[in-house]
Every structure is written in structure tokens, then in C-alpha cells.
Design an enzyme around this catalytic site. Structure first.
Site, PDB file in Angstrom:
ATOM      1  CE  LYS A  36     -34.041   7.712  11.285  1.00  0.00           C
ATOM      2  NZ  LYS A  36     -34.227   9.135  10.948  1.00  0.00           N
TER       3      LYS A  36
ATOM      4  CE1 TYR B 166     -23.771   2.925  23.294  1.00  0.00           C
ATOM      5  CE2 TYR B 166     -22.296   2.590  25.145  1.00  0.00           C
ATOM      6  CZ  TYR B 166     -22.887   3.427  24.236  1.00  0.00           C
ATOM      7  OH  TYR B 166     -22.617   4.768  24.269  1.00  0.00           O
TER       8      TYR B 166
ATOM      9  CG  ASP C 136     -22.640  13.502  26.174  1.00  0.00           C
ATOM     10  OD1 ASP C 136     -22.996  13.063  27.287  1.00  0.00           O
ATOM     11  OD2 ASP C 136     -21.475  13.407  25.751  1.00  0.00           O
TER      12      ASP C 136
ATOM     13  CG  ASP D  89     -23.539   7.781  24.655  1.00  0.00           C
ATOM     14  OD1 ASP D  89     -23.215   8.223  25.767  1.00  0.00           O
ATOM     15  OD2 ASP D  89     -22.737   7.696  23.694  1.00  0.00           O
TER      16      ASP D  89
ATOM     17  CG  ASP E  27     -34.279  12.332  12.381  1.00  0.00           C
ATOM     18  OD1 ASP E  27     -35.218  11.921  13.096  1.00  0.00           O
ATOM     19  OD2 ASP E  27     -34.297  12.252  11.136  1.00  0.00           O
TER      20      ASP E  27
HETATM   21  C1  IPM Z   1     -21.734   7.539  29.232  1.00  0.00           C
HETATM   22  C2  IPM Z   1     -20.403   7.351  28.544  1.00  0.00           C
HETATM   23  C3  IPM Z   1     -20.164   5.872  28.317  1.00  0.00           C
HETATM   24  C4  IPM Z   1     -21.242   5.377  27.371  1.00  0.00           C
HETATM   25  C5  IPM Z   1     -18.765   5.517  27.817  1.00  0.00           C
HETATM   26  C6  IPM Z   1     -17.689   6.012  28.738  1.00  0.00           C
HETATM   27  C7  IPM Z   1     -18.611   4.041  27.552  1.00  0.00           C
HETATM   28  O1  IPM Z   1     -20.350   8.088  27.373  1.00  0.00           O
HETATM   29  O2  IPM Z   1     -21.883   7.052  30.368  1.00  0.00           O
HETATM   30  O3  IPM Z   1     -22.614   8.164  28.659  1.00  0.00           O
HETATM   31  O4  IPM Z   1     -21.115   5.530  26.154  1.00  0.00           O
HETATM   32  O5  IPM Z   1     -22.242   4.864  27.870  1.00  0.00           O
HETATM   33 MG    MG Z   2     -22.033   9.288  27.001  1.00  0.00          MG
END
Ligand code: IPM
Ligand code: MG
Length: 371
Positions: free
Chosen positions: A189, A142, A249, A245, A221
Site C-alpha cells: 500500500k 502483528y 484467506d 494474512d 486493494d
Molecule cells: C494464520 C492465522 C493466524 C494469523 C492467527 C491464528 C493468529 O490466521 O496463520 O493465517 O493471523 O497469522
Molecule cells: Mg490467517
């Protein structure tokens, strides 16, 4: 106790869900004799519209002076669909993370029996799922050097980690594991990436200081697969920025609603609390968004203030609304309540104003809950 809280309402549904959290904080302050002062500041698309910058200097100053930051959501479709946009709302959040050194993003994943039917996983996989992800937040791909050649045909993003960056979050994750089921899984990884091999080495060294914690290692993975196949095997997951990240999710769908999940981004001097959901622009201003992710983030903030009893009460209030079906549309499309009503009910529960028999029709009309 007196606490100064920076409040960033942000974009989309950010303001309406955050307002419910403020209601909850006010009720807690009143019940427990605390004083919470709020300083409102701008970030994201809202800040671009009003000031031209996704993170005005004033916001950074206010955040630096605050005990904690409560944040709503970030993002607007007008930027998502324009890859050439020079300023983007997300830049504000990334810069705030970096400036305040919010190096650890903590996301608990738990399940609620009343929501099992909403999860894509089967009941038997869901029972007993309770884990927490520690995602490194200020390093890795990032924040590495980004380049694109003048022809626009070759681009690169560097992924860089130092041992120090790994150590500071690893200690937090180990300490959390010690208070939980004493198991830590490093997701990396290491069969391919040099940075991952550094993560393994550093984590193996630190593990010696936490002999009561069992450590195992999973390639990302395989981890992505295991989170779905057998999520209850996890206790604390530690991982780098990008992997975190993605898997956080993925893990968020287990509970049945993205709208429920809270997060904390912890730094050395301040910490930020935000629901993990996005700005959900289609729902903005409609009073239908789920405020529980924000309210549970507020509970994490109370934990951070060492207000344990207060945090427990907020979580109990949330569980009460879920168990009684006082939920927003994302959880029950037929019998749903508004964002505001769910926030009001949680406040009423905290203020001990919920009678033993609740008049649902009054609540539906946004009248008093007291019969
Ligand atoms: C998160 C989001 C952020 C990230 C974005 C909005 C930049 O997806 O907080 O997980 O990728 O960290
Ligand atoms: Mg995110």
C-alpha cells in the site's frame, strides 16, 4: 535419512487430521527406507488446559531440536468470544513463529479440475491457476508495540519493518519465482504507508540480482480484486504480514475447499508445516474433517527434506483420491468418506496396495480396499 519431527496436534480437528499425516509419513518411511521420529508437544487451547500456558517452554525446546514441525490447528471458541481473556491459544503460535524466526509463510494456491464446481469462481477463470503467496510472518503490525490508554478508549498497533526483514523473505520469493514462471508481484500500500514504500525500495534493489524475474507492484486493494477477477495472472506474490494474512484467506477459496490447502512457515534453522484451515471445533472428534490440507503440508515438509520423489508420490496419492471421489464431506456432501478412510487410502496408494479396480462399497464400510 533420519529426521526428528516435532508434532503439535493442537486444537479442534488438529489431532485427527495430523494423525493421517503421520500415517502417510510412516508409509513413506517404510517405502523409501527413512526413519521419522516423532516428539509430541503441546500448543494452543490444549496447552492452556493442560499447563496454563499456550506455549510451554518444553515445546519450544523440542521444536528447536527438531528437523521440522508438523502442526494441526489452533483456536477454541471459548477464547474467541471473550475479548478480555488474558491468555489466548493464538499467542502460542505467534510466540513460536517469533522464537523460531519462522519469517516466511508460504501458501501455494492451485486448482483441481474435479473440484472446479466447488469454487465460487467460474471454470474459465480457474483453468491454469497456480500461484504461491510468500507472506512475511514475524514483523509488521502483528509484532509492533501495542498500546491502550488507561481509560480503554484509545488503542494503537505499530507497524514496523526493517530492510533486513524484507530482504530475507524477498530472496526466498525471487528464488521460488526463478523455478516457476519467473514473475513476482509485490503487494503493498505504497500510496499510503511508509513501510510499504520501504518494501518497494528494497524489492526493487533486490530485483537487480534476479534479472530473469519480471517484477510488478500492486496495491493491496487492487490485488484483492485481481485475485478474484483474474487469478491466473499471478505466479509468486510477495507481501507483508497483515496483507498476507488477508489475501491468503481470500485466495484459499479459489480452489474450492479450504480443507485442501497446505502451508509452510520457513525459518533459518527449522520450519513448520500446517494446513491453512482453522481448528473447526464443530467437527472435532467426528472423523469428518478433510485431512488433505495436512497431508499436502506433509508433502511440503518432504520437499523441505529434499525428498522430492517422496513428495511427488504423496501429491499423486492425493490427486488419486480426489479424482476417484474418495473425499470428505466438505467436498462431496452426499458421497463422503471419513477422515480416517481418506488417510488409509492415501497410505494404501503410497504402499502400492490399491488395486486397479477399487471396491467402493468395501471402502464405505471401512473394509479393505482389496477385493
Ligand atoms: C494464520 C492465522 C493466524 C494469523 C492467527 C491464528 C493468529 O490466521 O496463520 O493465517 O493471523 O497469522
Ligand atoms: Mg490467517
Amino acid at each position: 535419512m533420519k529426521k526428528n519431527i516435532a508434532v503439535i496436534l493442537g486444537d479442534g480437528i488438529g489431532p485427527e487430521v495430523t494423525h493421517q499425516s503421520i500415517k502417510v509419513l510412516d508409509a513413506i518411511a517404510q517405502q523409501f527406507g527413512h526413519e521419522f521420529n516423532y516428539s509430541y508437544c503441546l500448543m494452543g487451547a490444549d496447552a492452556i488446559d493442560k499447563t496454563g500456558s499456550p506455549l510451554p517452554d518444553e515445546t519450544v525446546e523440542v521444536c528447536l531440536e527438531s528437523d521440522a514441525i508438523l502442526f494441526g490447528a489452533i483456536g477454541h471458541p471459548k477464547y474467541d468470544n471473550d475479548p478480555s481473556a488474558k491468555v489466548r491459544p493464538e499467542q502460542g503460535l505467534l510466540k513460536l513463529r517469533k522464537t523460531l524466526q519462522l519469517f516466511a509463510n508460504i501458501r501455494p494456491v492451485s486448482t483441481y479440475p474435479s473440484l472446479h464446481h466447488l469454487s465460487p469462481l467460474k471454470n474459465k477463470q480457474l483453468e491454469g491457476v497456480d500461484f504461491i503467496i510468500f507472506r512475511e510472518l514475524t514483523g509488521g503490525i502483528y509484532f509492533g508495540k501495542k498500546e491502550i490508554n488507561p481509560e480503554g478508549t484509545r488503542a494503537s498497533d505499530d507497524c514496523v519493518y526493517t530492510a533486513e526483514e524484507i530482504e530475507r523473505i524477498a530472496h526466498l520469493a525471487f528464488q521460488s519465482a526463478q523455478k516457476r514462471r519467473k514473475k513476482l508481484t509485490l503487494v503493498d500500500k505504497a500510496n499510503v504507508l511508509e513501510t510499504s514504500r520501504l518494501w518497494r525500495k528494497v524489492v526493487q534493489e533486490i530485483a537487480r540480482q534476479y534479472p530473469d524475474v519480471t517484477v510488478d507492484f500492486l496495491f493491496v486493494d487492487n490485488a484483492a480484486m485481481q485475485i478474484i477477477l483474474n487469478p491466473k495472472q499471478f505466479d509468486v506474490i510477495l507481501t507483508e504480514n497483515m496483507f498476507g494474512d488477508i489475501i491468503s484467506d481470500e485466495a484459499s477459496v479459489i480452489s474450492g475447499s479450504l480443507g485442501l490447502l497446505p502451508s509452510a512457515s520457513v525459518g533459518n534453522s527449522s520450519s513448520l508445516f500446517e494446513p491453512i484451515h482453522g481448528s473447526y471445533p464443530q467437527a472435532a472428534g467426528k472423523d469428518i474433517a478433510n485431512p488433505l490440507g495436512s497431508i499436502l503440508s506433509t508433502a511440503m515438509m518432504l520437499d523441505y527434506f529434499n525428498m522430492t520423489e517422496e513428495a511427488v508420490l504423496v501429491r499423486k496419492a492425493v490427486e488419486w483420491t480426489l479424482a476417484h471421489g474418495f473425499v470428505t464431506k466438505d467436498i462431496d456432501a452426499v458421497n463422503s468418506y471419513s477422515t480416517t478412510t481418506v488417510g488409509d487410502l492415501i497410505r494404501d496408494f503410497i504402499e502400492n496396495r490399491i488395486p486397479s479396480t477399487v471396491n467402493k462399497s468395501n471402502i464405505a464400510l471401512s473394509k479393505s480396499t482389496i477385493i
